[in-house]
Design an enzyme around this catalytic site. Structure first.
Site, PDB file in Angstrom:
ATOM      1  N   GLY A  27      50.632  -4.720 -32.850  1.00  0.00           N
ATOM      2  CA  GLY A  27      50.358  -5.908 -32.020  1.00  0.00           C
ATOM      3  C   GLY A  27      49.206  -5.616 -31.078  1.00  0.00           C
ATOM      4  O   GLY A  27      48.262  -6.412 -30.952  1.00  0.00           O
ATOM      5  N   HIS A  28      49.257  -4.444 -30.413  1.00  0.00           N
ATOM      6  CA  HIS A  28      48.156  -4.063 -29.520  1.00  0.00           C
ATOM      7  C   HIS A  28      46.854  -3.931 -30.307  1.00  0.00           C
ATOM      8  O   HIS A  28      45.792  -4.360 -29.855  1.00  0.00           O
ATOM      9  CB  HIS A  28      48.455  -2.719 -28.848  1.00  0.00           C
ATOM     10  CG  HIS A  28      49.660  -2.724 -27.949  1.00  0.00           C
ATOM     11  ND1 HIS A  28      50.771  -1.964 -28.189  1.00  0.00           N
ATOM     12  CD2 HIS A  28      49.915  -3.396 -26.791  1.00  0.00           C
ATOM     13  CE1 HIS A  28      51.668  -2.150 -27.225  1.00  0.00           C
ATOM     14  NE2 HIS A  28      51.169  -3.020 -26.367  1.00  0.00           N
ATOM     15  N   SER A 179      56.845  -2.868 -27.900  1.00  0.00           N
ATOM     16  CA  SER A 179      57.061  -1.459 -27.575  1.00  0.00           C
ATOM     17  C   SER A 179      58.550  -1.182 -27.404  1.00  0.00           C
ATOM     18  O   SER A 179      59.001  -0.057 -27.582  1.00  0.00           O
ATOM     19  CB  SER A 179      56.335  -1.103 -26.268  1.00  0.00           C
ATOM     20  OG  SER A 179      54.973  -1.395 -26.386  1.00  0.00           O
TER      21      SER A 179
HETATM   22  P1  AMP Z   1      52.271  -4.638 -23.310  1.00  0.00           P
HETATM   23  O1  AMP Z   1      51.824  -3.238 -23.612  1.00  0.00           O
HETATM   24  O2  AMP Z   1      53.608  -4.986 -23.856  1.00  0.00           O
HETATM   25  O3  AMP Z   1      52.099  -4.992 -21.845  1.00  0.00           O
HETATM   26  O4  AMP Z   1      51.254  -5.587 -24.088  1.00  0.00           O
HETATM   27  C1  AMP Z   1      49.869  -5.474 -23.902  1.00  0.00           C
HETATM   28  C2  AMP Z   1      49.213  -6.653 -24.569  1.00  0.00           C
HETATM   29  O5  AMP Z   1      49.535  -6.662 -25.955  1.00  0.00           O
HETATM   30  C3  AMP Z   1      49.680  -7.994 -23.994  1.00  0.00           C
HETATM   31  O6  AMP Z   1      48.576  -8.878 -23.927  1.00  0.00           O
HETATM   32  C4  AMP Z   1      50.693  -8.443 -25.023  1.00  0.00           C
HETATM   33  O7  AMP Z   1      50.852  -9.846 -25.067  1.00  0.00           O
HETATM   34  C5  AMP Z   1      50.070  -7.928 -26.296  1.00  0.00           C
HETATM   35  N1  AMP Z   1      51.078  -7.800 -27.339  1.00  0.00           N
HETATM   36  C6  AMP Z   1      52.256  -7.143 -27.267  1.00  0.00           C
HETATM   37  N2  AMP Z   1      52.941  -7.303 -28.409  1.00  0.00           N
HETATM   38  C7  AMP Z   1      52.190  -8.059 -29.221  1.00  0.00           C
HETATM   39  C8  AMP Z   1      52.349  -8.586 -30.532  1.00  0.00           C
HETATM   40  N3  AMP Z   1      53.446  -8.358 -31.244  1.00  0.00           N
HETATM   41  N4  AMP Z   1      51.360  -9.348 -31.051  1.00  0.00           N
HETATM   42  C9  AMP Z   1      50.239  -9.604 -30.331  1.00  0.00           C
HETATM   43  N5  AMP Z   1      50.026  -9.148 -29.080  1.00  0.00           N
HETATM   44  C10 AMP Z   1      50.990  -8.388 -28.538  1.00  0.00           C
END
Ligand code: AMP
Length: 283
Positions: A27-28, A179
């Protein structure tokens, strides 16, 4: 960091920023891929922001895999990684004078069960924006409410930054990548699919004659049968408020607790096949 970015800017590169909390997954990296398409210096940050965790256990258990993250970021073609410490991001620690307070939009949904969460998110994103000064910043639709609030942050605080929203990436069976998924047992992982299924069910049920409360109750049952606790399920309009009718429905959102692990997801009301976003590459 600032000096390095200044040299990149002088070399004519746009700064393309992907903020994360690490424990990187596909996703990241879909955000990174999107940034690479725009061409420029792709900067990824990893910072587990303490002020957005209202639950100390969640903060403590949040997966931290910096070594693997750095290797994967390099492999994915990230140009630079910013890994600030808590002291760097919060130079005055608990005695901070300034923090951002998100408005009413932040009191709904995730904000209702995580008081102060979005204040922490906006405060740290604002600080990161000041440090990095990106031209564009990439955020996932997976965190729909966060994305809307960040757009408001940029608008209201006059950041000269373009926010690029990127679709939610999912495992092959439809579970939104997160995560936190690594904290699920094998059995919970299989059953966790009920969240995206319930959201899909809600989107499919949205017709002219949809009775919202009934739709939500049936979707809730789909999750509860698996033994999980529903935090919220909602059909929302473009202001993040509950949609009064199917016509103004923009998105369905949901959050559930799988034991101590909180999972969120959302899908567009526009396309019933929107849970089919599987990232085409392997890490
Ligand atoms: P996080 O590390 O969870 O704070 O996420 C960092 C970025 O990655 C944020 O903009 C989230 O929305 C994005 N993100 C997390 N999971 C996904 C996913 N499955 N698909 C797309 N973007 C994601």
């Amino acid at each position: 960091m600032r000096e390095y970015l200044a040299t990149r800017r002088r070399a004519g590169q746009q700064i393309l920023f992907v903020p994360t909390m690490g424990a990187l997954h596909l996703g990241h990296f879909s955000l990174v891929e999107r940034a690479k398409e725009d061409g420029g210096e792709v900067l990824l940050s990893i910072f587990v922001n303490p002020t957005q965790f209202n639950n100390p256990e969640d903060l403590e258990k949040y997966p931290r895999t910096v070594g693997e993250d750095l290797a994967a970021a390099k492999e994915a073609g990230v140009d630079s990684v910013f890994l600030p410490s808590v002291e760097e991001m919060y130079p005055c620690g608990d005695k901070a004078t300034v923090s951002l307070k998100a408005g009413e939009m932040a009191e709904l949904w995730c904000g209702a069960s995580r008081p102060g969460h979005f204040d922490g998110v906006l405060t740290v994103v604002s600080a990161l924006f000041h440090i990095v000064g990106p031209d564009k910043a990439y955020f996932g639709e997976k965190d729909w409410q966060q994305l809307q609030l960040i757009k408001r942050l940029v608008l209201e605080q006059h950041f000269p930054i373009e926010i690029i929203s990127c679709p939610t990436m999912r495992e092959a069976d439809g579970l939104a990548m997160s995560s936190r998924n690594v904290r699920l047992s094998a059995d919970e992982r299989l059953k966790a699919l009920c969240l995206s299924r319930a959201l899909e069910f809600m989107v499919k049920g949205l017709g002219d004659k949809a009775v919202m409360p009934e739709l939500v109750e049936k979707a809730r049952a789909m999750i509860e049968t698996e033994g999980f606790e529903v935090d919220y399920l909602a059909v929302i309009n473009d202001e993040l408020c509950p949609a009064g009718s199917a016509a103004e429905a923009v998105r369905v959102l949901g959050a559930m607790n799988v034991g101590a692990v909180r999972l969120i997801d959302n899908i567009s009301c526009g396309s019933a096949d929107s849970v089919a976003n599987v990232f085409p590459f392997k890490l």
